[in-house]
Design a protein around this motif. Sequence first.
Motif, mmCIF file in Angstrom:
data_model
loop_
_atom_site.group_PDB
_atom_site.id
_atom_site.type_symbol
_atom_site.label_atom_id
_atom_site.label_comp_id
_atom_site.label_asym_id
_atom_site.label_seq_id
_atom_site.Cartn_x
_atom_site.Cartn_y
_atom_site.Cartn_z
ATOM 1 N N GLU A 35 0.867 -1.182 0.000
ATOM 2 C CA GLU A 35 0.000 0.000 0.000
ATOM 3 C C GLU A 35 0.905 1.234 0.000
ATOM 4 O O GLU A 35 1.829 1.333 0.795
ATOM 5 N N SER A 43 -10.566 5.151 -1.723
ATOM 6 C CA SER A 43 -12.009 5.424 -1.722
ATOM 7 C C SER A 43 -12.719 4.664 -0.602
ATOM 8 O O SER A 43 -13.811 5.051 -0.169
ATOM 9 N N THR A 44 -12.108 3.585 -0.115
ATOM 10 C CA THR A 44 -12.712 2.837 0.996
ATOM 11 C C THR A 44 -12.990 3.755 2.185
ATOM 12 O O THR A 44 -13.997 3.593 2.893
ATOM 13 N N LEU A 50 -22.926 0.833 2.864
ATOM 14 C CA LEU A 50 -24.226 0.161 2.742
ATOM 15 C C LEU A 50 -24.037 -1.213 2.114
ATOM 16 O O LEU A 50 -23.222 -1.395 1.215
HETATM 17 C C1 LIG Z 1 -18.623 8.543 -1.123
HETATM 18 C C2 LIG Z 1 -18.584 7.054 -1.393
HETATM 19 C C3 LIG Z 1 -19.600 6.249 -0.901
HETATM 20 C C4 LIG Z 1 -19.580 4.880 -1.154
HETATM 21 N N1 LIG Z 1 -20.563 4.110 -0.612
HETATM 22 C C5 LIG Z 1 -20.534 2.784 -0.783
HETATM 23 C C6 LIG Z 1 -21.507 1.949 -0.174
HETATM 24 O O1 LIG Z 1 -22.401 2.414 0.526
HETATM 25 N N2 LIG Z 1 -21.430 0.601 -0.371
HETATM 26 C C7 LIG Z 1 -20.435 0.053 -1.151
HETATM 27 O O2 LIG Z 1 -20.401 -1.179 -1.297
HETATM 28 N N3 LIG Z 1 -19.512 0.836 -1.764
HETATM 29 C C8 LIG Z 1 -19.534 2.168 -1.593
HETATM 30 N N4 LIG Z 1 -18.582 2.946 -2.190
HETATM 31 C C9 LIG Z 1 -17.617 2.295 -3.089
HETATM 32 C C10 LIG Z 1 -16.441 1.729 -2.299
HETATM 33 O O3 LIG Z 1 -15.874 2.710 -1.494
HETATM 34 C C11 LIG Z 1 -15.361 1.286 -3.281
HETATM 35 O O4 LIG Z 1 -15.905 0.475 -4.299
HETATM 36 C C12 LIG Z 1 -14.275 0.480 -2.583
HETATM 37 O O5 LIG Z 1 -13.845 1.124 -1.412
HETATM 38 C C13 LIG Z 1 -13.110 0.304 -3.528
HETATM 39 O O6 LIG Z 1 -12.084 -0.368 -2.838
HETATM 40 P P1 LIG Z 1 -10.686 -0.566 -3.509
HETATM 41 O O7 LIG Z 1 -9.875 -1.358 -2.542
HETATM 42 O O8 LIG Z 1 -10.845 -1.055 -4.898
HETATM 43 O O9 LIG Z 1 -10.106 0.922 -3.706
HETATM 44 P P2 LIG Z 1 -9.425 1.910 -2.661
HETATM 45 O O10 LIG Z 1 -10.082 1.906 -1.333
HETATM 46 O O11 LIG Z 1 -9.345 3.232 -3.379
HETATM 47 O O12 LIG Z 1 -7.997 1.295 -2.456
HETATM 48 C C14 LIG Z 1 -6.975 1.388 -3.434
HETATM 49 C C15 LIG Z 1 -5.675 1.523 -2.665
HETATM 50 O O13 LIG Z 1 -4.605 1.334 -3.568
HETATM 51 C C16 LIG Z 1 -3.563 2.177 -3.195
HETATM 52 N N5 LIG Z 1 -2.718 2.286 -4.390
HETATM 53 C C17 LIG Z 1 -3.058 2.778 -5.610
HETATM 54 N N6 LIG Z 1 -2.038 2.670 -6.468
HETATM 55 C C18 LIG Z 1 -1.019 2.090 -5.768
HETATM 56 C C19 LIG Z 1 0.313 1.705 -6.103
HETATM 57 N N7 LIG Z 1 0.809 1.915 -7.335
HETATM 58 N N8 LIG Z 1 1.080 1.131 -5.156
HETATM 59 C C20 LIG Z 1 0.607 0.914 -3.913
HETATM 60 N N9 LIG Z 1 -0.650 1.254 -3.523
HETATM 61 C C21 LIG Z 1 -1.447 1.846 -4.455
HETATM 62 C C22 LIG Z 1 -4.264 3.463 -2.791
HETATM 63 O O14 LIG Z 1 -3.453 4.252 -1.933
HETATM 64 C C23 LIG Z 1 -5.486 2.910 -2.070
HETATM 65 O O15 LIG Z 1 -5.291 2.782 -0.671
HETATM 66 C C24 LIG Z 1 -18.547 4.310 -1.945
HETATM 67 C C25 LIG Z 1 -17.520 5.138 -2.422
HETATM 68 C C26 LIG Z 1 -17.521 6.493 -2.165
HETATM 69 C C27 LIG Z 1 -16.382 7.346 -2.691
#
Ligand SMILES: Cc1cc2nc3c(=O)[nH]c(=O)nc-3n(C[C@H](O)[C@H](O)[C@H](O)COP(=O)(O)OP(=O)(O)OC[C@H]3O[C@@H](n4cnc5c(N)ncnc54)[C@H](O)[C@@H]3O)c2cc1C
Length: 188
Positions: A35, A43-44, A50
């Motif tokens: 990370e 975005s998490t 929900l």
């Molecule tokens: C306002 C809002 C409300 C939401 N509400 C809901 C809901 O109610 N229910 C639901 O199911 N979903 C909801 N979502 C969607 C949900 O947040 C996302 O789909 C989910 O968190 C995505 O997770 P992720 O791990 O793919 O991405 P992220 O949480 O964005 O994690 C990606 C990680 O990768 C790291 N990273 C990126 N590139 C690199 C690299 N090259 N090297 C090392 N690390 C890197 C970043 O720092 C980050 O920590 C919502 C989103 C938002 C913005």
Amino acid sequence: MKSHVKALVVGGGAIGTSIAYHLARAGWDDVMLLERDELTSGSTWHAAGLLPLFNMSYATTHIHKYSVEFYKSLEAETGLNAGFSIVGNLRMAQTDARMDEYMLYASTAETAEVPYEWMTPAQIKDRWPLVRTEDLKGAIYHPTDGYINPADVTMAMAKGARQRGVLIERKWQVDGYEWTGSDWRVTV
Ligand SMILES: Cc1cc2nc3c(=O)[nH]c(=O)nc-3n(C[C@H](O)[C@H](O)[C@H](O)COP(=O)(O)OP(=O)(O)OC[C@H]3O[C@@H](n4cnc5c(N)ncnc54)[C@H](O)[C@@H]3O)c2cc1C
């Protein structure tokens, strides 16, 4: 931080930690998650959390169903409470077209064995007296829907992954990775 691994997971959000956890649970023994900042910092961190079991996709409904059962077991496994609450979900309709859409949801739910109830405006008022129901056609209610704290469930999955041998390192940005023929070479 290792330079060569069998499985590299980039990003410590809800998805990355879940993948790392499930790889370890499936028996993978050389898994590393990198990370670039802090776990949950993407975005998490902003998600509402929900957990609607109900949606139009049969495949997604099954993934949601699995997730709900998994979240229930995660606290027992890791000792971390992820704030999982099953409070139900009331979807109200002001038009017949919206009620038609809910009927489509209901057919998906039936195939996936997700429970639901139809409600009249009077029944909606009984369940939640603060709602103004004069212009409502009805509602579909999902008793098994709820919410969870996205940051906490991510931390719980990270702990579960570590307990199963995954290496999780923060403050490493992955700039590239290459298959050597036997493992992944990581460039940071
Ligand atoms: C306002 C809002 C409300 C939401 N509400 C809901 C809901 O109610 N229910 C639901 O199911 N979903 C909801 N979502 C969607 C949900 O947040 C996302 O789909 C989910 O968190 C995505 O997770 P992720 O791990 O793919 O991405 P992220 O949480 O964005 O994690 C990606 C990680 O990768 C790291 N990273 C990126 N590139 C690199 C690299 N090259 N090297 C090392 N690390 C890197 C970043 O720092 C980050 O920590 C919502 C989103 C938002 C913005």
